[in-house]
Design a protein around this motif. Structure first.
Motif, short mmCIF file in Angstrom:
data_model
loop_
_atom_site.label_atom_id
_atom_site.label_comp_id
_atom_site.label_asym_id
_atom_site.label_seq_id
_atom_site.Cartn_x
_atom_site.Cartn_y
_atom_site.Cartn_z
N ILE A 126 0.80 -0.86 -0.21
CA ILE A 126 0.06 0.56 0.27
C ILE A 126 0.42 1.46 -0.18
O ILE A 126 0.02 2.06 -0.29
CB ILE A 126 -1.25 0.19 1.01
N GLY A 127 2.45 0.78 0.24
CA GLY A 127 2.79 1.96 0.62
C GLY A 127 2.97 2.67 -0.58
O GLY A 127 4.07 4.09 -1.19
N LEU A 128 3.75 1.87 -2.00
CA LEU A 128 3.70 2.10 -3.85
C LEU A 128 2.47 2.94 -3.44
O LEU A 128 3.25 3.42 -4.79
CB LEU A 128 3.90 0.87 -3.76
N LEU A 129 1.62 2.29 -3.79
CA LEU A 129 -0.07 2.93 -4.33
C LEU A 129 0.04 4.86 -3.75
O LEU A 129 -0.33 5.55 -4.11
CB LEU A 129 -0.83 2.72 -3.56
N THR A 130 0.20 4.50 -2.30
CA THR A 130 1.20 5.86 -2.29
C THR A 130 1.98 6.85 -1.66
O THR A 130 2.87 7.77 -1.12
CB THR A 130 0.40 6.26 -0.66
N GLY A 131 3.20 5.94 -2.49
CA GLY A 131 4.52 6.65 -3.84
C GLY A 131 4.94 6.79 -4.64
O GLY A 131 3.19 7.62 -5.02
N SER A 132 5.57 6.55 -5.59
CA SER A 132 5.39 6.75 -6.95
C SER A 132 4.40 6.51 -7.79
O SER A 132 4.78 6.64 -8.77
CB SER A 132 6.86 6.33 -7.55
N GLY A 156 -9.76 -3.56 -3.43
CA GLY A 156 -9.32 -2.34 -4.34
C GLY A 156 -8.41 -0.81 -3.62
O GLY A 156 -7.75 0.09 -3.64
N ALA A 157 -6.86 -1.75 -4.48
CA ALA A 157 -6.08 -0.83 -4.58
C ALA A 157 -6.10 0.34 -5.57
O ALA A 157 -5.52 0.92 -6.21
CB ALA A 157 -5.10 -2.47 -5.68
N THR A 158 -6.86 -0.39 -6.75
CA THR A 158 -7.45 0.74 -7.99
C THR A 158 -7.55 2.41 -7.37
O THR A 158 -7.58 3.17 -7.75
CB THR A 158 -7.73 0.14 -9.03
N GLY A 159 -9.17 1.51 -6.90
CA GLY A 159 -9.09 2.96 -5.75
C GLY A 159 -8.97 3.82 -5.14
O GLY A 159 -8.14 5.04 -4.91
N LEU A 160 -7.73 3.14 -4.60
CA LEU A 160 -6.66 4.07 -3.37
C LEU A 160 -6.30 4.62 -4.71
O LEU A 160 -5.80 5.89 -4.03
CB LEU A 160 -6.47 2.85 -2.81
N SER A 164 -5.91 8.84 -4.02
CA SER A 164 -4.05 9.03 -4.04
C SER A 164 -3.68 9.53 -4.98
O SER A 164 -2.72 11.15 -4.56
CB SER A 164 -3.49 7.85 -3.54
N ALA A 165 -3.69 9.55 -6.59
CA ALA A 165 -3.04 10.63 -7.33
C ALA A 165 -4.26 12.30 -7.70
O ALA A 165 -3.79 12.81 -8.10
CB ALA A 165 -3.61 9.57 -8.65
N THR A 166 -5.77 11.60 -7.15
CA THR A 166 -5.77 13.20 -7.31
C THR A 166 -5.79 14.00 -6.25
O THR A 166 -5.13 14.87 -6.19
CB THR A 166 -7.63 12.78 -6.53
N PHE A 167 -5.11 13.39 -4.88
CA PHE A 167 -5.04 13.81 -4.08
C PHE A 167 -3.05 14.64 -4.00
O PHE A 167 -3.62 15.74 -4.15
CB PHE A 167 -4.54 13.34 -2.33
N VAL A 318 -2.63 10.28 6.50
CA VAL A 318 -1.23 10.53 7.55
C VAL A 318 -0.41 10.38 6.29
O VAL A 318 0.85 11.40 6.07
CB VAL A 318 -1.71 10.01 8.11
N ILE A 319 0.05 9.21 5.46
CA ILE A 319 0.86 9.34 4.50
C ILE A 319 0.94 10.46 3.65
O ILE A 319 2.50 10.31 2.98
CB ILE A 319 0.84 8.00 3.82
N LEU A 320 0.11 10.68 2.61
CA LEU A 320 0.19 11.46 1.77
C LEU A 320 0.23 12.55 2.10
O LEU A 320 1.17 13.69 1.47
CB LEU A 320 -1.45 11.42 0.94
N LEU A 321 -0.15 12.54 3.54
CA LEU A 321 0.39 14.62 4.19
C LEU A 321 2.11 14.32 4.28
O LEU A 321 2.47 15.31 3.86
CB LEU A 321 -0.56 15.14 5.50
N VAL A 322 2.67 13.42 4.73
CA VAL A 322 4.15 13.63 4.89
C VAL A 322 4.69 13.51 3.25
O VAL A 322 5.16 13.93 3.26
CB VAL A 322 3.96 11.72 6.05
N GLN A 323 4.17 13.12 2.35
CA GLN A 323 4.34 12.76 1.25
C GLN A 323 4.69 14.15 0.37
O GLN A 323 5.07 14.24 -0.06
CB GLN A 323 3.87 11.71 -0.06
N THR A 324 3.60 14.71 1.03
CA THR A 324 3.96 16.51 0.98
C THR A 324 4.74 17.16 1.46
O THR A 324 5.63 18.23 0.34
CB THR A 324 1.47 16.86 0.63
N VAL A 325 5.05 16.80 2.53
CA VAL A 325 5.56 17.71 3.13
C VAL A 325 6.88 16.97 2.94
O VAL A 325 8.29 17.92 2.23
CB VAL A 325 6.01 17.37 4.88
N VAL A 326 6.93 16.28 2.59
CA VAL A 326 8.75 15.32 1.96
C VAL A 326 8.81 15.58 0.90
O VAL A 326 10.02 16.25 -0.04
CB VAL A 326 9.09 13.96 1.76
N MET A 327 8.11 16.26 -0.04
CA MET A 327 8.19 16.96 -1.97
C MET A 327 8.48 18.12 -0.81
O MET A 327 9.37 18.65 -2.17
CB MET A 327 7.24 16.54 -2.74
#
Length: 408
Positions: A126-132, A156-160, A164-167, A318-327
């Protein structure tokens, strides 16, 4: 209850979003100061209105998706048709350095995603789905890899991935301007007035394609028709190659269709200019490309279903918000530093935020919002479209394959 909009009404809605975004940016100083792109400003307001209608009246909206995809293909084709090999050679070492910086970030993005997913007790993939997959890769990559993940047991990997891509698409457009603005302010550079930005530029200069979207272009009906023919040929090439790719090389190649359209544009342009000495109508390519970019972003945000994002589990948010800060941190302390600590590197940082979280159209919109205020950056507009639209997909596929094989 779902209201479905056909292609005509979808186009009308998208143009309304763009006009409202232009009005908002013109009236609200905050949006101007932080260089929020007009399609993002108008699109977010539209998305919130649609969200309110859904929450209070149970109404959802479906806009014509093929039209959005068509404008995306036209935009990427315009990048290819603008890519003269002499300009690519002019990228030189900075092009190589930026590609390496982007490749390292893709690995960092996946390490952050997998690490946080594991820490929250989620399946590491799931971390890859919320990653690159979703962020650097975007909606197309999320859909393709989501199906692969579901075969591996991630329900539900496709929906997730698409959520995440929309976010990422939204936040990539939000953070790029402020990150670059802060870096430019530290340099002491002042905004350039609108008259200086629009005046004194040779209309036939190919070095500023996409760079000055607000500058008038002089095109004729004949040049427009010939340019549309080149777009049609490049997109047809992309369709054929995408079919061959997915049919005969599904395991190791399988590049997105827009990459083939871009590649077709590159080949067509350089054959016509080198072998047939044809004068390219860069003015027309520029107009079609910029219009398609704006319409694509507007339609993507119209299709943003905020009520689906609210269904994201807390840990994933939380993961997506952290990814935003990391970016933001990476763009500030790595992209900006390694690209030279100058104005061009600040614009490159804005572009990296755009496709590092969202998509190449978001990156170009971010850079346009900066250069419309502070002046041109030929270096950034030479490097970002080619890296963000072409090289990054190849690098991402290789790195993701490595992560997936390790996690399996």
């Amino acid at each position: 209850m779902e209201w479905e909009f056909n292609s005509y009404y979808t186009l009308i809605a998208a143009t309304a979003v763009l006009l409202s975004g232009k009005w908002l940016v013109g009236k609200i100083r905050f949006l101007r100061d932080f260089n929020i792109p007009e399609p993002v400003a108008g699109g977010l307001i539209a998305a919130m209105i649609l969200f309110a209608l859904h929450q209070f009246y149970g109404v959802s909206f479906k806009f014509e998706k093929p039209l959005q995809d068509a404008f995306m293909l036209i935009f990427f084709t315009s990048i290819g048709l603008s890519a003269d090999f002499s300009r690519l050679k002019a990228g030189g070492l900075p092009l190589v350095v930026f590609t390496v910086v982007v490749g390292i970030f893709i690995a960092v993005q996946n390490l952050v995603g997998v690490g946080l997913a594991s820490a929250f007790g989620l399946e590491p993939m799931i971390g890859l789905l919320t990653g690159s997959i979703a962020l650097t890769g975007g909606h197309g990559t999320a859909g393709a890899w989501g199906a692969t993940m579901e075969k591996l047991g991630i329900v539900g990997a496709t929906g997730l991935g698409i959520a995440s891509a929309t976010f990422g698409l939204v936040f990539g457009g939000i953070i790029g301007g402020p990150v670059a603005r802060r870096l430019i302010n530290k340099q002491g550079r002042k905004p350039t007035n609108a008259e200086t930005l629009s005046a004194g530029t040779n209309d036939d200069n190919t070095d500023d394609v996409f760079e000055k979207a607000v500058r008038p272009r002089l095109i004729t009906a004949d040049s427009a028709i010939e340019t549309l023919a080149m777009f049609a040929a490049s997109i047809a090439f992309g369709q054929i190659m995408d079919t061959i790719d997915s049919t005969y090389f599904p395991g190791w190649m399988n590049l997105p269709k827009f990459v083939w359209c871009l590649f077709g544009g590159v080949v067509l342009r350089n054959i016509l200019t080198s072998a047939f000495k044809m004068n390219m109508f860069d003015r027309a390519i520029d107009v079609f490309g910029n219009a398609s970019l704006s319409l694509f972003l507007a339609m993507a945000l119209l299709n943003l279903k905020l009520w689906e994002l609210t269904d994201l589990a807390g840990p994933v948010t939380v993961i997506l918000l952290v990814q935003t800060v990391v970016m933001m941190v990476y763009a500030t302390f790595v992209t900006y530093v390694f690209m030279g600590r100058d104005y061009d590197s600040a614009v490159l940082a804005a572009g990296h935020c755009g496709f590092g979280l969202g998509a190449t159209p978001t990156a170009v919109a971010n850079m346009q919002s900066i250069t419309n205020t502070f002046g041109p950056s030929h270096k950034a507009f030479l490097i970002v479209p080619m890296v963000g639209a072409f090289f990054v997909d190849i690098i991402n596929a290789v790195i993701l394959s490595g992560f997936l094989n390790f996690l399996k």
